[in-house]
Scaffold this active site. Sequence first.
Site, mmCIF file in Angstrom:
data_model
loop_
_atom_site.group_PDB
_atom_site.id
_atom_site.type_symbol
_atom_site.label_atom_id
_atom_site.label_comp_id
_atom_site.label_asym_id
_atom_site.label_seq_id
_atom_site.Cartn_x
_atom_site.Cartn_y
_atom_site.Cartn_z
ATOM 1 N N TYR A 53 0.821 -1.216 0.000
ATOM 2 C CA TYR A 53 0.000 0.000 0.000
ATOM 3 C C TYR A 53 0.855 1.266 0.000
ATOM 4 C CZ TYR A 53 -3.995 -3.019 0.947
ATOM 5 O OH TYR A 53 -4.957 -3.987 0.864
ATOM 6 N N ASN A 144 -14.888 -8.221 5.874
ATOM 7 C CA ASN A 144 -15.468 -9.044 4.804
ATOM 8 C C ASN A 144 -17.002 -9.027 4.737
ATOM 9 O OD1 ASN A 144 -12.993 -9.670 3.797
ATOM 10 N ND2 ASN A 144 -12.805 -11.636 4.836
ATOM 11 N N ARG A 196 -10.787 -22.140 -8.132
ATOM 12 C CA ARG A 196 -9.682 -22.856 -8.783
ATOM 13 C C ARG A 196 -9.949 -24.358 -8.699
ATOM 14 N NH1 ARG A 196 -4.216 -19.628 -7.189
ATOM 15 N NH2 ARG A 196 -4.981 -19.582 -5.059
ATOM 16 N N GLY A 271 -11.019 -6.753 -5.745
ATOM 17 C CA GLY A 271 -9.710 -7.307 -5.439
ATOM 18 C C GLY A 271 -8.942 -7.497 -6.735
ATOM 19 N N TYR A 295 -14.606 -1.110 -6.237
ATOM 20 C CA TYR A 295 -15.187 -1.052 -4.891
ATOM 21 C C TYR A 295 -14.066 -1.052 -3.862
ATOM 22 C CZ TYR A 295 -17.350 -2.314 -0.542
ATOM 23 O OH TYR A 295 -17.731 -2.303 0.778
HETATM 24 N N1 LIG Z 1 -12.119 -3.772 -1.888
HETATM 25 C C1 LIG Z 1 -12.334 -3.911 -0.597
HETATM 26 O O1 LIG Z 1 -12.773 -2.998 0.099
HETATM 27 C C2 LIG Z 1 -12.032 -5.242 0.025
HETATM 28 C C3 LIG Z 1 -12.585 -5.575 1.269
HETATM 29 C C4 LIG Z 1 -12.333 -6.854 1.792
HETATM 30 C C5 LIG Z 1 -11.512 -7.736 1.108
HETATM 31 N N2 LIG Z 1 -10.962 -7.328 -0.069
HETATM 32 C C6 LIG Z 1 -10.085 -8.232 -0.843
HETATM 33 O O2 LIG Z 1 -10.837 -9.381 -1.122
HETATM 34 C C7 LIG Z 1 -9.961 -10.457 -1.352
HETATM 35 C C8 LIG Z 1 -10.489 -11.674 -0.631
HETATM 36 O O3 LIG Z 1 -10.387 -11.488 0.774
HETATM 37 P P1 LIG Z 1 -10.764 -12.683 1.760
HETATM 38 O O4 LIG Z 1 -10.431 -12.275 3.131
HETATM 39 O O5 LIG Z 1 -12.142 -13.112 1.443
HETATM 40 O O6 LIG Z 1 -9.722 -13.771 1.241
HETATM 41 P P2 LIG Z 1 -9.565 -15.317 1.536
HETATM 42 O O7 LIG Z 1 -10.711 -15.835 2.329
HETATM 43 O O8 LIG Z 1 -8.186 -15.511 2.044
HETATM 44 O O9 LIG Z 1 -9.673 -15.945 0.077
HETATM 45 C C9 LIG Z 1 -8.814 -15.648 -0.971
HETATM 46 C C10 LIG Z 1 -9.362 -16.392 -2.193
HETATM 47 O O10 LIG Z 1 -8.699 -15.960 -3.357
HETATM 48 C C11 LIG Z 1 -8.402 -17.095 -4.142
HETATM 49 N N3 LIG Z 1 -7.200 -16.802 -4.922
HETATM 50 C C12 LIG Z 1 -6.069 -16.205 -4.463
HETATM 51 N N4 LIG Z 1 -5.195 -16.055 -5.485
HETATM 52 C C13 LIG Z 1 -5.795 -16.564 -6.585
HETATM 53 C C14 LIG Z 1 -5.408 -16.705 -7.943
HETATM 54 N N5 LIG Z 1 -4.222 -16.277 -8.369
HETATM 55 N N6 LIG Z 1 -6.279 -17.276 -8.806
HETATM 56 C C15 LIG Z 1 -7.483 -17.722 -8.383
HETATM 57 N N7 LIG Z 1 -7.910 -17.609 -7.094
HETATM 58 C C16 LIG Z 1 -7.076 -17.039 -6.222
HETATM 59 C C17 LIG Z 1 -8.181 -18.220 -3.165
HETATM 60 O O11 LIG Z 1 -8.415 -19.409 -3.817
HETATM 61 P P3 LIG Z 1 -7.896 -20.810 -3.237
HETATM 62 O O12 LIG Z 1 -8.890 -21.184 -2.179
HETATM 63 O O13 LIG Z 1 -7.926 -21.688 -4.426
HETATM 64 O O14 LIG Z 1 -6.522 -20.578 -2.693
HETATM 65 C C18 LIG Z 1 -9.236 -17.885 -2.107
HETATM 66 O O15 LIG Z 1 -10.481 -18.428 -2.456
HETATM 67 C C19 LIG Z 1 -8.570 -9.992 -0.918
HETATM 68 O O16 LIG Z 1 -7.859 -9.617 -2.061
HETATM 69 C C20 LIG Z 1 -8.872 -8.763 -0.086
HETATM 70 O O17 LIG Z 1 -7.801 -7.851 -0.087
HETATM 71 C C21 LIG Z 1 -11.212 -6.123 -0.641
#
Ligand SMILES: NC(=O)c1ccc[n+]([C@@H]2O[C@H](COP(=O)([O-])OP(=O)(O)OC[C@H]3O[C@@H](n4cnc5c(N)ncnc54)[C@H](OP(=O)(O)O)[C@@H]3O)[C@@H](O)[C@H]2O)c1
Length: 358
Positions: A53, A144, A196, A271, A295
């Site tokens: 960041y 989340n 995946r 994301g 978002y």
């Molecule tokens: N914009 C916003 O305000 C905001 C708010 C909250 C979260 N987020 C973002 O949302 C995302 C998810 O957060 P989370 O806490 O829900 O994560 P999480 O539960 O750790 O899950 C991450 C997921 O991403 C998948 N993944 C990671 N790299 C990948 C790739 N290269 N190709 C395909 N799938 C991939 C993983 O798949 P596998 O299970 O196959 O490993 C897993 O299902 C993060 O990037 C976070 O920074 C954004």
Amino acid sequence: MSAVTYGDHTKDVDDLELTKFAVPRDVESNQVLLKTLATPVNPSDLLLIRGVYGAFPPKVKLSETDPVVHVAGNEGVFEVSKVGTSIEGYSEGDWVILTSGRLGTWRTHVLVDFPSGGPEPLFKVKNAGEGGLKDIEGATLSVNPPTAYQLVHNYVKDWNSDGRDWIVQNAGGSHVGQFLTQFARMLNVNVLSVIRGGKPNHDEIVTELKSLGATAVITEDQAQSEEFRNHELRSIFNGGNVRLAINCLGGASATALFLMLSPDGAMVTYGALTNDPITYPSRWQQYNNLTTHGYFLTGNTKKNPQSKIDTLNAVLKLYKSGKLQVPPATLLEFKDGNLLELYLQVIKSGKKGIVKYI
Ligand SMILES: NC(=O)c1ccc[n+]([C@@H]2O[C@H](COP(=O)([O-])OP(=O)(O)OC[C@H]3O[C@@H](n4cnc5c(N)ncnc54)[C@H](OP(=O)(O)O)[C@@H]3O)[C@@H](O)[C@H]2O)c1
């Protein structure tokens, strides 16, 4: 007492440090002392530690006598243990979350200053003695679930409850994705989750996602295959209206989602886990009147703090009525010993983990 901290030049989780600090016996009149109950490890915590960041949040004081440091972690639920005499609305035993992630949460205690006339630093999730909310629900409340709730509610305001509307999403097994699935089910909106493939427990994952409300679960290879989209996927959608594509990955995965949208649909990116740019045929967008949006919960909350409070209250109500559940996560307990080692264990497992302080 312990905290997981980092320095100005930290570049990876191996550079994290364990810092011991003194917990004050008494608090100043404008302070509240919190005891940590549980905190998760989120992907964004690791991005922050790795400097993605650009800038770290400011250093904070662990106590009046210890040096200021950066404390890792963004989220957590805490029990109020001491309340300053000038502070109203909080009692010992209440459960709270921090309204800003900038104080850091991977620590046994937090001393919170209430600035006079400033924004409220705490949000109460449960009164002392009140039931209805688990520690893991409070611990994962502030990032989340509100993200998923706003993704479902902010871009389409007139969901049809006739069971013909669809949301398609990638990273369907993410915690955000699993919350989104549950919120969509409450509206009778179908969800196609893309995950995946190739995992030994693939069938088990599909069953779990469907039990939370996913209508269909397909793999990235299937989603990215034109042949699959033109045949099997059409029969899955069965003439339904694909109104929202929720993208957490970018690249070819996002393109595939975009191509699934029905006319007037919207793609929202929250994301960028692959870091790949998104491409799509301009004519497809033009003729189908498709829109794209970014978002960002933190940015939206800065612009409109009440929007986050309203969303948190909506999510809390669902938890307290038993309609929402935290997706599966590895639970680790900290009693005493090395707090840093416990967090490193979660991080290096690569699985979603929540540390409970007992
Ligand atoms: N914009 C916003 O305000 C905001 C708010 C909250 C979260 N987020 C973002 O949302 C995302 C998810 O957060 P989370 O806490 O829900 O994560 P999480 O539960 O750790 O899950 C991450 C997921 O991403 C998948 N993944 C990671 N790299 C990948 C790739 N290269 N190709 C395909 N799938 C991939 C993983 O798949 P596998 O299970 O196959 O490993 C897993 O299902 C993060 O990037 C976070 O920074 C954004």
